[in-house]
Enzyme design. Structure first.
Site, PDB file in Angstrom:
ATOM      1  CD  GLU A   1      -1.107  -1.746   8.931  1.00 33.90           C
ATOM      2  OE1 GLU A   1      -0.810  -1.239  10.039  1.00 33.90           O
ATOM      3  OE2 GLU A   1      -0.357  -1.668   7.943  1.00 33.90           O
TER       4      GLU A   1
ATOM      5  CG  HIS B   1       6.435  -2.679   9.484  1.00 36.08           C
ATOM      6  ND1 HIS B   1       5.988  -3.963   9.649  1.00 36.08           N
ATOM      7  CD2 HIS B   1       5.308  -1.904   9.517  1.00 36.08           C
ATOM      8  CE1 HIS B   1       4.671  -3.968   9.777  1.00 36.08           C
ATOM      9  NE2 HIS B   1       4.245  -2.732   9.707  1.00 36.08           N
TER      10      HIS B   1
ATOM     11  CB  SER C   1      -0.890  -0.017   1.248  1.00 34.34           C
ATOM     12  OG  SER C   1      -1.616   1.182   1.371  1.00 34.34           O
TER      13      SER C   1
ATOM     14  CE  LYS D   1       1.722   0.692  10.740  1.00 31.08           C
ATOM     15  NZ  LYS D   1       0.592   1.149   9.878  1.00 31.08           N
TER      16      LYS D   1
ATOM     17  CD  GLU E   1       1.966  -4.574   7.689  1.00 27.87           C
ATOM     18  OE1 GLU E   1       1.387  -4.230   8.748  1.00 27.87           O
ATOM     19  OE2 GLU E   1       2.253  -3.772   6.788  1.00 27.87           O
TER      20      GLU E   1
ATOM     21  CG  ASP F   1      -2.971   1.953   7.890  1.00 24.22           C
ATOM     22  OD1 ASP F   1      -3.632   2.793   7.240  1.00 24.22           O
ATOM     23  OD2 ASP F   1      -1.914   1.452   7.463  1.00 24.22           O
TER      24      ASP F   1
ATOM     25  CD  GLU G   1      -0.606   4.294   9.171  1.00 24.22           C
ATOM     26  OE1 GLU G   1      -0.122   3.906   8.086  1.00 24.22           O
ATOM     27  OE2 GLU G   1      -0.351   3.735  10.262  1.00 24.22           O
TER      28      GLU G   1
ATOM     29  CG  ASP H   1       1.698   5.635   5.316  1.00 26.79           C
ATOM     30  OD1 ASP H   1       2.801   6.033   4.886  1.00 26.79           O
ATOM     31  OD2 ASP H   1       1.318   4.452   5.185  1.00 26.79           O
TER      32      ASP H   1
ATOM     33  CE  LYS I   1       4.588   2.980   5.903  1.00 27.16           C
ATOM     34  NZ  LYS I   1       3.529   2.684   4.910  1.00 27.16           N
TER      35      LYS I   1
ATOM     36  CG  HIS J   1      -1.330  -5.304   4.281  1.00 28.30           C
ATOM     37  ND1 HIS J   1      -0.902  -4.572   5.369  1.00 28.30           N
ATOM     38  CD2 HIS J   1      -0.709  -4.766   3.203  1.00 28.30           C
ATOM     39  CE1 HIS J   1      -0.076  -3.632   4.948  1.00 28.30           C
ATOM     40  NE2 HIS J   1       0.047  -3.728   3.646  1.00 28.30           N
TER      41      HIS J   1
END
Length: 429
Positions: A164, A366, A42, A389, A205, A242, A286, A313, A338, A155
């Site tokens: 998430e 990450h 993403s 995270k 993840e 997220d 997020e 993000d 990131k 994901h």
């Protein structure tokens, strides 16, 4: 003063089985530093460019041999002989060699691999841990871990639209205790899912990826697991989301394709989140809205910005200039950080500085395609970010970061501090 003697790179695999780049930097005193570069699924459209070969005959076009060649043929000759301790000068030289705003010439993956390995080599030759080399003697703040315990969106191939669902042990007294609380809640969630007949396969993840009846059921199952593990939702452990809203933003509307198929405006999405935070101890959201929906983000911040953390993000992409714009316009109140979104250690530090100047929070992160490299653990402590995270307490490439933080806490001894809840701790509804 140690100088760079040689730089080598190679193609390796990330946690999704896709190619990525690893780099070794060797100094004239015999010391070396190593790093490997993660990859996102993403991704924001304004991220630095990850150079892929595009050769369908290798790894479906995802090979990184061109990035490896750029390290050997372009970067190594230009950096040979430079003092390794001057991270800013080296990173500036890397950006000059590329010459583009997006790092698409040499590849952000090639550039970042070198930048990270240089930092590691500099710490090694100075005989100090990476967190101290980057953060100085005062670097002693252990971050709150945000464990991604349930995956959806891109994901996971399931019925859950939001990407998430995380738990954050804000009530822990130490990082080690936070790690235990996260792991115990994760195992309690697995037991809860099994009892209800849901699958317990994991996503990219490490979070569980069940097909649920509704998005809200993810929150309800997690809270039940937290209580089952013996912790108090909203006191010991809070929730973080997220949604990765850019992934379901279409023609000015937000569409939950995996569940109700309904089209929602930005205002309706804000109302959706308001309803959830009234019901549940949600501490952080997020990417609650899409990366290009600045007007929607403004509304989101006005309505919810005093009540919980709103993390940018995809909209900020660890870019100092974009973070500064967000601060000026009052968009969000925290920045996800990131390293591979911007491409060098120095530029990442500048993004953090821009966030701090605006009194924004910072969350070190990450990527979904990871390696066992634990650089971001040290980086979180070095920058006193307060939050990290890096996935579920599951899968080696995820726990490598958490285990490194546990070791740092032990090394620091009585000097270690745990970040705790920060400004947005909320009691259970």
């Amino acid at each position: 003063m140690a100088t760079i003697a040689a730089i080598e790179a190679r193609e390796i695999l990330d946690s999704r089985g896709n190619p990525t780049i690893a780099v070794d930097v060797r100094l004239d005193d015999g010391v070396s530093g190593q790093a490997s570069v993660p990859s996102g699924a993403s991704t924001g459209t304004r991220e630095a460019v990850e150079l892929r070969d595009g050769d369908p005959g290798r790894f479906g076009g995802k090979g990184v041999l061109h990035a490896v060649a750029n390290v050997h043929e372009r970067i190594a000759p230009a950096l040979r002989g430079l003092p390794v301790s001057d991270q800013a000068a080296i990173d500036r030289r890397l950006c000059e060699l590329d010459g583009s705003e997006t790092k698409g010439v040499l590849g952000a993956n090639a550039i970042l691999g070198v930048s990270l390995a240089v930092a590691r080599a500099a710490a090694a030759t100075a005989r100090e841990p990476l967190y101290r080399h980057l953060g100085g003697a005062a670097a002693n703040l252990l971050p709150v871990p945000m464990f991604n315990v349930l995956n959806g969106g891109v994901h996971a191939d399931t019925s859950v639209d939001l990407q998430e669902f995380m738990i954050a042990p804000v009530g822990a007294a130490s990082f080690a205790e936070a790690l235990r609380m996260g792991a115990e809640s994760y195992h309690a969630l697995k037991a809860t899912l099994k009892e209800k007949g849901y699958g317990t396969a994991v996503g990219d993840e490490g979070g569980f990826a069940p097909s649920l009846g509704a998005n809200v059921e993810a929150v309800e199952l997690i809270l039940a697991a937290v209580e089952r593990a013996g912790f108090r939702p909203g006191v010991d452990i809070v929730l973080a989301l997220d949604p990765a809203s850019s992934e379901f933003y279409e023609d000015g509307a937000y569409v939950f394709h995996k569940s109700d198929q309904r089209r929602r405006s930005a205002a309706e999405m804000v109302t959706f989140y308001e309803d959830w935070i009234r019901q549940f101890p949600i501490w952080s959201i997020e990417d609650g809205l899409a990366e290009d929906d600045w007007a929607g983000w403004k509304l989101l911040t006005e309505r919810l910005g005093q009540r919980l953390q709103l993390v940018g993000d995809d909209i900020f992409v660890t870019n100092p200039a974009i973070v500064q714009r967000a601060v000026r316009e009052g968009i969000g109140n925290a920045a996800l950080i990131k390293l591979n979104q911007i491409g060098t250690v120095t530029e990442t530090l500048a993004a953090i500085a821009a966030a701090r100047a605006g009194r924004y929070g910072t969350v070190i992160s990450h990527r979904s395609g990871e390696t066992p490299d634990d650089f971001i653990a040290d980086f979180a402590v070095a920058t006193a970010a307060g939050q990290i995270k890096t996935g579920a307490p599951c899968r080696g490439e995820r726990v490598a970061k958490y285990n490194r933080l546990a070791r740092i806490e032990q090394e620091l001894g009585s000097a270690a501090r745990y970040a705790g809840p920060g400004p947005f701790k909320r009691s259970a509804p």
